[in-house]
Design an enzyme around this catalytic site. Structure first.
Site, mmCIF file in Angstrom:
data_model
loop_
_atom_site.group_PDB
_atom_site.id
_atom_site.type_symbol
_atom_site.label_atom_id
_atom_site.label_comp_id
_atom_site.label_asym_id
_atom_site.label_seq_id
_atom_site.Cartn_x
_atom_site.Cartn_y
_atom_site.Cartn_z
ATOM 1 N N GLU A 79 0.833 -1.208 0.000
ATOM 2 C CA GLU A 79 0.000 0.000 0.000
ATOM 3 C C GLU A 79 0.865 1.254 0.000
ATOM 4 O O GLU A 79 0.665 2.179 -0.794
ATOM 5 C CB GLU A 79 -0.919 0.011 1.226
ATOM 6 C CG GLU A 79 -1.628 1.322 1.472
ATOM 7 C CD GLU A 79 -2.025 1.511 2.930
ATOM 8 O OE1 GLU A 79 -1.351 2.281 3.649
ATOM 9 O OE2 GLU A 79 -2.996 0.869 3.354
ATOM 10 N N ASP B 238 -5.846 -3.526 -3.085
ATOM 11 C CA ASP B 238 -5.903 -2.059 -3.202
ATOM 12 C C ASP B 238 -4.560 -1.515 -3.674
ATOM 13 O O ASP B 238 -4.491 -0.638 -4.542
ATOM 14 C CB ASP B 238 -6.324 -1.413 -1.891
ATOM 15 C CG ASP B 238 -5.395 -1.705 -0.724
ATOM 16 O OD1 ASP B 238 -4.726 -2.758 -0.731
ATOM 17 O OD2 ASP B 238 -5.357 -0.880 0.206
#
Length: 368
Positions: free
Chosen positions: A55, A116
């Protein structure tokens, strides 16, 4: 004549200095100093293991692209590829966690993926390829997107194709777990140019966002069961907090002409109403009841800057961000602030197609 020439040169030098100052992004420059190693690793100091997550790498790639910082982009990408993707993002989804083990060795701590991060890395590569005319970035982005579709997309009865939060651990025979903040709607729109599964994911992602926020507060995590639908009143209270705050950030940054935006603004408006009433965004909200508790950190205020419509409420949160800007020990708040404040300062926008619209300008682009 010589004196005039010197005067002109001095003026030109000042102009170049002023231009570079105007084109710079001080908050990004500081983030690089405080959180990114010389070899391109984003370090979260809040963990004793000095961890790096996929991330963090993915967000840093976005900020480097938005800042037209090609050198930083290349370093961050190189470290990500070499240490999280076995040397090839075109062949391997990046591991989500890397850091110091108990024996003081540095290596991957968890080989599972985080979709993500994978989504942001693929998008950043594709957009870097387009904006910087780099065919290698484009090719790698396309291949990574293919891996995501193969390993992190699943067909759910009653829903259709959905993006899982990671490669393993989120899918059972008749139940699935999702994170509504993992697929920003503008990125979902961007990927539809590549056909399935992205054209379907764009619509099922909208369902995820709308149907799991009955009181207007998106959950950090939610479970879907075959034949029973969304489990919004599970034994354990569903909470809207540190993960979910990104939903308001992503929605606020959507292009106003995106047909999904108006529906999402309306559904998620209770967060804006509550923030206006309290003066600060809440830290935790019960998804089923809408009951709030705690005060969200400054990164929550920054996340709401693109979302808030009321001028007075926006001014209060904008001032809080300016007065309490995150320091060296607040990685997550800092990245939320780079997104929210960066957008608020018009450093970047997303087009209706989900493409990056950076505020480089011809002068800024040529000064890098």
């Amino acid at each position: 004549m010589k004196g005039l020439r010197c005067c002109v040169m001095a003026v030109l030098m000042l102009a170049v200095t002023d231009l570079r100052a105007a084109c710079s992004w001080p908050a990004w420059t500081q983030f690089k100093q405080d959180y990114i190693s010389k070899d391109g690793r984003v370090i979260d100091p809040s963990d004793a293991r000095s961890i790096t997550t996929s991330e963090g790498q993915s967000y840093a790639l976005f900020f480097a692209l938005a800042a037209n910082d090609r050198e930083a982009f290349a370093r961050i990408l190189g470290w990500t590829q070499d240490n999280l993707a076995q040397g090839a993002l075109s062949d391997h989804l990046p591991a989500w966690l890397w850091g110091k083990k108990a024996d003081n060795s540095w290596q991957t701590l968890d080989t599972n993926s985080a979709s993500d991060a994978d989504i942001w890395i693929a998008w950043s590569l594709l957009e870097a390829g387009r904006l910087w005319k780099n065919a290698e970035y484009t090719a790698t982005g396309r291949k990574l997107l293919t891996l995501i579709a193969r390993d992190e997309v699943v067909k759910v009865p009653g829903l259709g194709l959905m993006l899982l939060p990671g490669r393993v651990g989120f899918s059972e025979e008749n139940a699935w777990r999702f994170n509504p903040s993992y697929l920003p709607p503008q990125l979902a729109r961007y990927f539809t140019r590549f056909g399935e599964p992205w054209t379907t994911l764009r619509e099922t992602n909208l369902r995820l966002l709308l149907e799991t926020a009955p009181k207007g507060f998106s959950p950090d995590w939610v479970r879907y069961e075959k034949g029973r639908g969304w489990q919004l009143k599970a034994e354990k209270t569903l909470v809207s907090s540190y993960d979910a705050i990104r939903v308001w950030l992503w929605v606020g940054m959507m292009h106003d002409q995106d047909p999904q935006k108006a529906r999402l603004l309306t559904r998620l408006k209770p967060m804006a109403t509550l923030t206006a009433k309290q003066g600060l965004p809440p830290e935790h909200v019960d998804v089923a009841t809408g009951n709030a508790s705690g005060q969200g950190p400054v990164g929550f205020s920054a996340s709401l800057l693109p979302f808030l419509q009321d001028r007075d409420t926006l001014a209060v949160q904008r001032q809080r961000v300016a007065d309490q800007f995150p320091g060296k020990d607040a990685y997550y708040s800092y990245v939320l602030t780079l997104f929210g404040q960066g957008w608020d300062q018009h450093r970047f926008r997303f087009t209706v197609k989900g493409e990056l619209q950076p505020d480089w300008g011809q002068e800024c682009a040529s000064s890098q």
